[in-house]
Scaffold this motif. Structure first.
Motif, PDB file in Angstrom:
ATOM      1  N   PRO A 130       8.677  10.982  20.923  1.00 45.16           N
ATOM      2  CA  PRO A 130       8.011  11.370  22.817  1.00 45.16           C
ATOM      3  C   PRO A 130       7.972   9.660  22.536  1.00 45.16           C
ATOM      4  CG  PRO A 130       6.696  13.045  21.965  1.00 45.16           C
ATOM      5  CD  PRO A 130       7.563  12.393  20.944  1.00 45.16           C
ATOM      6  N   THR A 131       8.538   8.961  23.646  1.00 44.03           N
ATOM      7  CA  THR A 131       7.995   7.391  23.858  1.00 44.03           C
ATOM      8  C   THR A 131       7.911   7.321  24.945  1.00 44.03           C
ATOM      9  OG1 THR A 131      10.497   6.873  24.307  1.00 44.03           O
ATOM     10  CG2 THR A 131       9.283   6.968  21.917  1.00 44.03           C
ATOM     11  N   ASN A 132       7.415   6.629  25.711  1.00 43.26           N
ATOM     12  CA  ASN A 132       7.491   6.020  27.386  1.00 43.26           C
ATOM     13  C   ASN A 132       7.737   4.397  27.692  1.00 43.26           C
ATOM     14  OD1 ASN A 132       5.518   4.223  25.904  1.00 43.26           O
ATOM     15  ND2 ASN A 132       3.855   6.678  26.831  1.00 43.26           N
ATOM     16  N   ALA A 133       8.590   3.458  26.898  1.00 44.36           N
ATOM     17  CA  ALA A 133       8.587   2.228  26.663  1.00 44.36           C
ATOM     18  C   ALA A 133       9.875   2.260  26.004  1.00 44.36           C
ATOM     19  CB  ALA A 133       7.452   1.488  27.160  1.00 44.36           C
ATOM     20  N   GLY A 134      10.698   0.869  25.794  1.00 48.69           N
ATOM     21  CA  GLY A 134      11.567   0.364  25.641  1.00 48.69           C
ATOM     22  C   GLY A 134      11.912  -0.516  25.989  1.00 48.69           C
ATOM     23  N   PHE A 135      12.647  -1.907  25.150  1.00 55.75           N
ATOM     24  CA  PHE A 135      13.062  -2.771  25.239  1.00 55.75           C
ATOM     25  C   PHE A 135      14.179  -3.331  24.069  1.00 55.75           C
ATOM     26  CE2 PHE A 135       8.970  -4.258  24.323  1.00 55.75           C
ATOM     27  CZ  PHE A 135       9.165  -4.880  23.495  1.00 55.75           C
ATOM     28  N   PHE A 136      15.246  -3.942  24.530  1.00 54.55           N
ATOM     29  CA  PHE A 136      16.395  -4.440  23.942  1.00 54.55           C
ATOM     30  C   PHE A 136      15.316  -5.213  22.638  1.00 54.55           C
ATOM     31  CE2 PHE A 136      19.355  -7.415  22.369  1.00 54.55           C
ATOM     32  CZ  PHE A 136      20.086  -7.518  22.028  1.00 54.55           C
ATOM     33  N   THR A 137      15.689  -5.731  21.580  1.00 54.33           N
ATOM     34  CA  THR A 137      15.477  -6.047  20.936  1.00 54.33           C
ATOM     35  C   THR A 137      16.476  -6.936  19.897  1.00 54.33           C
ATOM     36  OG1 THR A 137      16.133  -4.787  18.946  1.00 54.33           O
ATOM     37  CG2 THR A 137      13.751  -4.328  19.924  1.00 54.33           C
ATOM     38  N   ASP A 138      17.978  -6.762  20.171  1.00 54.00           N
ATOM     39  CA  ASP A 138      18.376  -7.705  18.559  1.00 54.00           C
ATOM     40  C   ASP A 138      19.894  -6.545  19.011  1.00 54.00           C
ATOM     41  OD1 ASP A 138      17.810  -4.892  17.144  1.00 54.00           O
ATOM     42  OD2 ASP A 138      18.739  -5.557  15.879  1.00 54.00           O
ATOM     43  N   MET A 139      20.845  -8.054  18.388  1.00 49.22           N
ATOM     44  CA  MET A 139      22.319  -7.558  18.662  1.00 49.22           C
ATOM     45  C   MET A 139      23.301  -8.306  17.660  1.00 49.22           C
ATOM     46  SD  MET A 139      25.213  -7.437  21.423  1.00 49.22           S
ATOM     47  CE  MET A 139      25.112  -9.612  21.873  1.00 49.22           C
ATOM     48  N   THR A 140      24.181  -7.741  17.158  1.00 49.62           N
ATOM     49  CA  THR A 140      25.035  -8.287  15.440  1.00 49.62           C
ATOM     50  C   THR A 140      26.565  -7.990  16.895  1.00 49.62           C
ATOM     51  OG1 THR A 140      23.630  -8.171  13.961  1.00 49.62           O
ATOM     52  CG2 THR A 140      26.415  -8.695  13.615  1.00 49.62           C
ATOM     53  N   ILE A 141      26.587  -8.912  17.083  1.00 47.65           N
ATOM     54  CA  ILE A 141      28.313  -9.092  17.917  1.00 47.65           C
ATOM     55  C   ILE A 141      29.584 -10.103  16.487  1.00 47.65           C
ATOM     56  CG2 ILE A 141      27.835 -10.585  19.506  1.00 47.65           C
ATOM     57  CD1 ILE A 141      29.690  -9.602  21.605  1.00 47.65           C
ATOM     58  N   GLU A 142      30.427  -9.295  16.544  1.00 49.31           N
ATOM     59  CA  GLU A 142      31.645 -10.001  16.286  1.00 49.31           C
ATOM     60  C   GLU A 142      32.752 -10.243  17.327  1.00 49.31           C
ATOM     61  OE1 GLU A 142      33.893  -9.526  11.704  1.00 49.31           O
ATOM     62  OE2 GLU A 142      33.017  -7.768  12.206  1.00 49.31           O
ATOM     63  N   PHE A 143      33.540 -11.752  17.396  1.00 49.73           N
ATOM     64  CA  PHE A 143      34.620 -11.465  18.291  1.00 49.73           C
ATOM     65  C   PHE A 143      35.981 -11.449  17.702  1.00 49.73           C
ATOM     66  CE2 PHE A 143      30.395 -13.131  19.521  1.00 49.73           C
ATOM     67  CZ  PHE A 143      30.192 -12.934  20.770  1.00 49.73           C
ATOM     68  N   PHE A 144      36.831 -11.496  17.944  1.00 45.28           N
ATOM     69  CA  PHE A 144      38.494 -11.157  17.814  1.00 45.28           C
ATOM     70  C   PHE A 144      39.076 -12.504  18.877  1.00 45.28           C
ATOM     71  CE2 PHE A 144      36.078  -7.909  15.824  1.00 45.28           C
ATOM     72  CZ  PHE A 144      36.711  -8.050  14.452  1.00 45.28           C
ATOM     73  N   GLU A 145      40.230 -11.155  18.881  1.00 48.57           N
ATOM     74  CA  GLU A 145      41.386 -11.556  20.612  1.00 48.57           C
ATOM     75  C   GLU A 145      40.156 -12.272  21.615  1.00 48.57           C
ATOM     76  OE1 GLU A 145      43.956 -11.775  19.834  1.00 48.57           O
ATOM     77  OE2 GLU A 145      45.093 -12.089  22.012  1.00 48.57           O
TER      78      GLU A 145
END
Lengths: 210, 177
Positions: A130-145
């Motif tokens: 069970p959880t009652n809260a949350g938020f975004f924390t991190d991202m790794t993104i690669e770009f191509f075209e």
């Protein structure tokens, strides 16, 4: 009676869960796809207004985002979508379209959160505590075209990539990550991103370290 | 009554900014920093620009209850937009971002002034590309709010008007070294 003040939380905002499940159980599902095989095709093609509205708040002035001639001189097909924008706005599937019911029912109170457009294909989540809260924390993104004017993006996959239990300043829970790929109308890969969020049981306000 | 139509070409022209080249940068170089004043008006502009409407980013009550935050805070992509501004200002028309990785460690709150800067921590050539890794940091008034790296492919003085392009394996598809 007015609808809940909390309204509909997005999955990343917590809610639900099974007290019989541990985060170690959740981690056993790493590698599984939670997109449900849904292929999301953006409702709108990239246009100039979409790009300029995106650039305005942070005052992003790279001319390949603003001027078609400058973009062509630099070797692009046409005006370019900012790299930070690629997985965000051009994947938009619409918050409301003709024939759909209202997102803002009359019995909703002022804090009600309507269920708006999904940002990535989703068929639920792995079993978790069970959880009652949350938020975004991190991202790794690669770009191509590069993504340019007139392109229409497709979003595919939502693969659980990591589950890391952790107590933080605001609560007790785990960091979860999902990997999604983005393609243009010609099937060319334009980006691949792993996004993490923290799902947790919120501490009492007096225990939160600000 | 005669209808009014705008002229066909309403394109606004701007001066072309200076370009940075791979040969002109070194490890240890700072890229120009920018301070961002997060007024409430600007916070709402970010919400509209990203079309991301959870109450966490525009409703104090929701931000406090659902996000455990003191007040409304920038959505993750809006935090990344601050880096977009700093990096794309620096890399010019002929640079391209290859990858980015970041972790948000503190809320970017309304009323904050966020200082965003970066330092080149790695410079190398790979698969036909001229690459630099910039270690980025966003500082809130309380602590570091976001940290990570942005990898940029830069043009070379030898091919000054060639923008780096690559395939899905990361191999250069245009000559830029």
């Amino acid at each position: 009676m007015a609808r809940s003040k909390e309204g509909a939380a997005t999955p990343a905002q917590g809610g639900g869960g099974d007290s019989e499940i541990t985060w170690e159980d959740t981690a056993k599902h790493i590698g599984e796809d939670y997109s449900g095989g849904i292929i999301m095709v953006a409702d709108e093609r990239v246009d100039k207004v979409m790009i300029s509205r995106y650039c305005e708040p942070a005052e992003i002035g790279n001319l390949t985002y603003w001027d078609e001639e400058a973009a062509r001189m630099a070797g692009y097909r046409s005006q370019v979508v900012p790299w930070a924008m690629v997985k965000e706005v051009p994947t938009y599937s619409g918050n409301w379209r003709p024939g759909q019911p209202t997102r803002f029912p009359l019995d909703a109170d002022v804090d009600y959160q309507s269920q708006l457009a999904a940002r990535s294909p989703s068929s639920g989540e792995p079993p978790m505590p069970p959880t009652n809260a949350g938020f975004f924390t991190d991202m790794t993104i690669e770009f191509f075209e590069p993504v340019c004017l007139g392109d229409r993006l497709t979003t595919m996959g939502r693969v659980l990539s990591h589950v890391t239990p952790k107590e933080t300043r605001v609560g007790v829970g785990a960091f979860l990550g999902y990997t999604t790929s983005y393609f243009n109308q010609d099937g060319q890969l334009v980006a691949k991103a792993t996004q993490g969020n923290y799902r947790f049981v919120r501490k009492d306000e007096k225990d939160i370290v600000r | 009554m005669k209808a009014f139509y705008p002229t066909v070409d309403t394109t606004v022209r701007w001066p072309i900014p200076p370009q940075i080249y791979f040969e002109q940068v070194d490890e240890g170089d700072d890229i120009p920093a920018v301070d961002f004043n997060l007024t409430y008006q600007r916070m709402i502009m970010f919400v509209g620009a990203t079309r991301n409407y959870p109450g966490l980013h525009h409703n104090e009550r929701v931000a406090q209850k659902r996000g455990a935050a003191p007040g409304i805070f920038l959505q993750n992509n809006s935090c990344l937009m601050l880096w977009e501004r700093v990096v794309s200002d620096w890399m010019g028309n002929y640079g391209r971002v290859r990858a980015a990785t970041f972790r948000i460690t503190e809320f970017h709150l309304a009323g904050d002034i966020i200082h965003v800067g970066g330092k080149i921590t790695k410079k190398w050539q790979d698969k036909g590309l001229n690459l630099v890794e910039i270690t980025m940091e966003s500082k809130t008034p309380r602590r570091v709010g976001m940290a990570g790296t942005v990898t940029v492919a830069l043009p070379s003085l030898k091919y000054p008007t060639t923008t780096p392009m690559w395939d899905r394996e990361g191999n250069a598809t245009v000559v830029c070294q």
